[in-house]
Design an enzyme around this catalytic site. Structure first.
Site, PDB file in Angstrom:
ATOM      1  N   GLU B  52       0.932  -1.151  -0.011  1.00 53.47           N
ATOM      2  CA  GLU B  52       0.059   0.051   0.147  1.00 53.47           C
ATOM      3  C   GLU B  52       0.695   1.330  -0.207  1.00 53.47           C
ATOM      4  O   GLU B  52       0.090   2.422  -0.195  1.00 53.47           O
ATOM      5  CB  GLU B  52      -0.978   0.076   1.232  1.00 53.47           C
ATOM      6  CG  GLU B  52      -0.326   0.051   2.591  1.00 53.47           C
ATOM      7  CD  GLU B  52      -1.094  -0.388   3.714  1.00 53.47           C
ATOM      8  OE1 GLU B  52      -2.407  -0.627   3.461  1.00 53.47           O
ATOM      9  OE2 GLU B  52      -0.912   0.090   4.857  1.00 53.47           O
ATOM     10  N   SER B  53       2.071   1.173   0.331  1.00 51.60           N
ATOM     11  CA  SER B  53       3.133   2.299   0.216  1.00 51.60           C
ATOM     12  C   SER B  53       3.250   2.842  -1.368  1.00 51.60           C
ATOM     13  O   SER B  53       3.957   3.740  -1.755  1.00 51.60           O
ATOM     14  CB  SER B  53       4.440   2.051   0.700  1.00 51.60           C
ATOM     15  OG  SER B  53       4.985   0.809   0.103  1.00 51.60           O
TER      16      SER B  53
END
Lengths: 287, 257
Positions: B52-53
């Site tokens: 998700e980064s």
């Protein structure tokens, strides 16, 4: 145009008691030096905003700087709880902490809406989840074209955004590479911004035409703080110090050990101490 | 001679086996990350791992401690900003498989990572949802991996952070979701799958050495067992050596060594 200042001057001029402030960084580029400066200057009653509050916000909360936290995931990644945040939420120590809790998708959309000068963000969010029952800022909006009911959350418009970035040029333009998080959105959504950078260069040199650059006229103040993201990291400069993140668990677990650590490592130190922590030369920019 | 798999290793290996080379997988940190990278390093080298980064198609040599370690960006095909990740890639329907962990799960695979006790006066304040509520909603299907225990596998969740099958049956469809939700739960004792109709989790496979009674003893509700209950094939030497090498490299890197 961005003003170059010392970190102490930049924080004193732009961050006031009672402000809402987003010290952003998605694992990468977390503005530790600037956050520590806010603690040293004794800022109070801050509303802290961040998707992933980690050790820096644990420190601000434990030192009593915050009255509210708006967030979507609060922990020491891969390690465990934030003990100071938990002590504030579960026991009101050193003061009670109001929470406004969202999901990452909602926070990311809300920053995007803030940067876009919209009042709210619409998303397909929280289906079947309990957060809308406890957060009155999670509402719904009906699409005027299809009738679909969507989740709405208010745009994030902080008084101040504080980020760390890689480098600035002499005109005050700021370059970010690597994991971008919501660094750009936070600065563009905020009324004022403070950016700490690893170094100042004459020219950014060869780069992609799509490089992520904040033009000088979008930034309020720039302070040069080599190592200023330690124990987070700066892409191409130094790695994340995972050993420190692991060690923090024991430091923050008890109030006394936390207070002693903060006195020795934050209150008695300054921005100039970060370069050595990050394993950089302490004098000037790297060649 | 390789020493036999521990229950935790067996959980990771069972989870890795469920992944396919053509999956576009949104990876949760911790146990899911270990399983996804084990799959990539064994039978599914082409798998697309997304964190998700913003890192898309990442191939870390060591396991990240955090969701945004530099290793993920350095080895990724591309890295996008976080709003783009959640808007275009997850909500946009590009993810075939979301892989989550959690603190607590119920019989319909709903997950809690928010609080134990009342929300306003929690007994334990957990980290919160992060990306999970929307990963659970928008991924084509969801895998979950968690170690069993009566504090983790509970009769009733104090808080639903991420919806699994809600109250069971067609609850997801009634809320407008077109995705499949949780389809497989890999634990340290067994593999569970939701019943096709009721959506209640059913034990379909016991790991080598694990018993029905152990599963019952470590589950807060009375678990159902499939009529054709299978035994999970034991860990192979290759699975174990790749996993142990991965953990050893990771430990060395994170200790600053």
């Amino acid at each position: 145009m961005a003003v170059f200042a010392s970190l102490s001057e930049a924080v004193a001029a732009n961050l006031r008691d009672g402000d809402s402030v987003a010290m952003e960084g998605f694992t990468h580029l977390i503005p530790y030096a600037a956050g520590h400066e806010a603690i040293r200057q004794g800022r109070r009653d801050l509303t802290l905003i961040r998707m992933t509050p980690d050790i820096l916000y644990d420190q601000l909360i434990g030192m009593g700087c915050a009255r509210k936290l708006k967030f979507s995931w609060g922990g020491n990644p891969g390690v465990g709880s934030l003990h100071r945040m938990r002590d504030a939420v579960e026991n009101g120590w050193p003061r009670a902490l109001e929470l406004e809790e969202h999901s990452h998708a909602a926070m990311a959309n809300a920053y995007d809406a803030g940067a876009a000068n919209l009042p709210f963000a619409a998303l397909r969010g929280y289906v079947g989840a309990d957060l809308p029952k406890v957060n009155p800022n999670i509402r719904t909006v009906t699409c005027p074209f299809t009738g679909e009911v969507l989740t709405a959350v208010p745009a994030i418009r902080p008084d101040v955004a504080i980020i760390h970035a890689l480098k600035a040029d002499r005109a005050g333009n700021v370059l970010i590479e690597g994991i971008l998080g919501v660094q750009k959105e936070a600065v563009l959504a905020a009324s004022r911004s403070i950016v700490t950078v690893e170094e100042v260069v004459d020219d950014f040199g060869p780069r992609s035409p799509n490089a992520t650059i904040l033009p000088s006229w979008t930034v309020t103040a720039i302070a040069v703080v080599p190592g200023g993201a330690f124990p987070s990291y700066a892409h191409g400069y130094y790695k994340r110090n995972n050993a420190f993140y692991l060690a923090w668990d024991a430091i923050a677990r008890e109030r006394d050990s936390f207070a002693a650590w903060m006195t020795e490592n934050v209150l008695a130190k300054g921005p100039g101490d970060f370069a050595a922590l990050a394993g950089l030369r302490s004098e000037g920019p790297r060649s | 001679m390789t020493t036999p798999a521990t229950p935790t290793e067996m959980m990771t290996i069972a989870a890795a086996r469920a992944l396919r080379a053509d999956d576009i997988c949104f990876v949760g940190i911790g146990a899911p990350s270990a399983a996804c990278n084990l799959a990539r390093l064994t039978h599914a080298p082409g798998i697309t791992l997304i964190y998700e980064s913003g890192t898309i198609g990442t191939k870390p040599d060591i396991l990240p401690l955090s969701i945004g370690d530099g290793e993920l960006c350095d080895t990724a095909l591309t890295t996008v900003a976080v709003p783009e990740m959640f808007r275009y890639w997850l909500q946009g329907g590009r993810i075939t498989l979301g892989f989550l962990g959690g603190a607590q799960i119920d019989r319909f695979a709903n997950l809690n990572t928010t609080v134990v006790g009342p929300y306003d006066k929690p007994r334990v304040r957990l980290p919160g949802g992060g990306g999970a509520p929307e990963i659970a909603a928008h991924s084509g299907q969801v895998f979950v991996t968690m170690a069993m225990g009566t504090r983790a596998f509970v009769e009733k969740l104090p808080f639903i952070t991420s919806m699994g099958h809600g109250e069971g049956g067609d609850h997801r469809a009634r809320l407008g979701l077109k995705t499949r939700g949780p389809t497989r739960i890999m634990t340290d004792l067994c593999v569970m799958e939701p019943d096709p109709e009721s959506k209640e989790l059913t034990v379909v496979s016991l790991h080598p050495g694990a018993t029905r009674q152990e599963v019952r003893d470590n589950c807060g509700w009375t678990p159902r067992f499939a009529a054709n209950l299978a035994e999970t094939p034991p860990a192979t030497d290759r699975e174990l050596s790749v996993l142990r090498d991965l953990h050893a490299r990771t430990k060395k890197a994170h200790s600053g060594g």
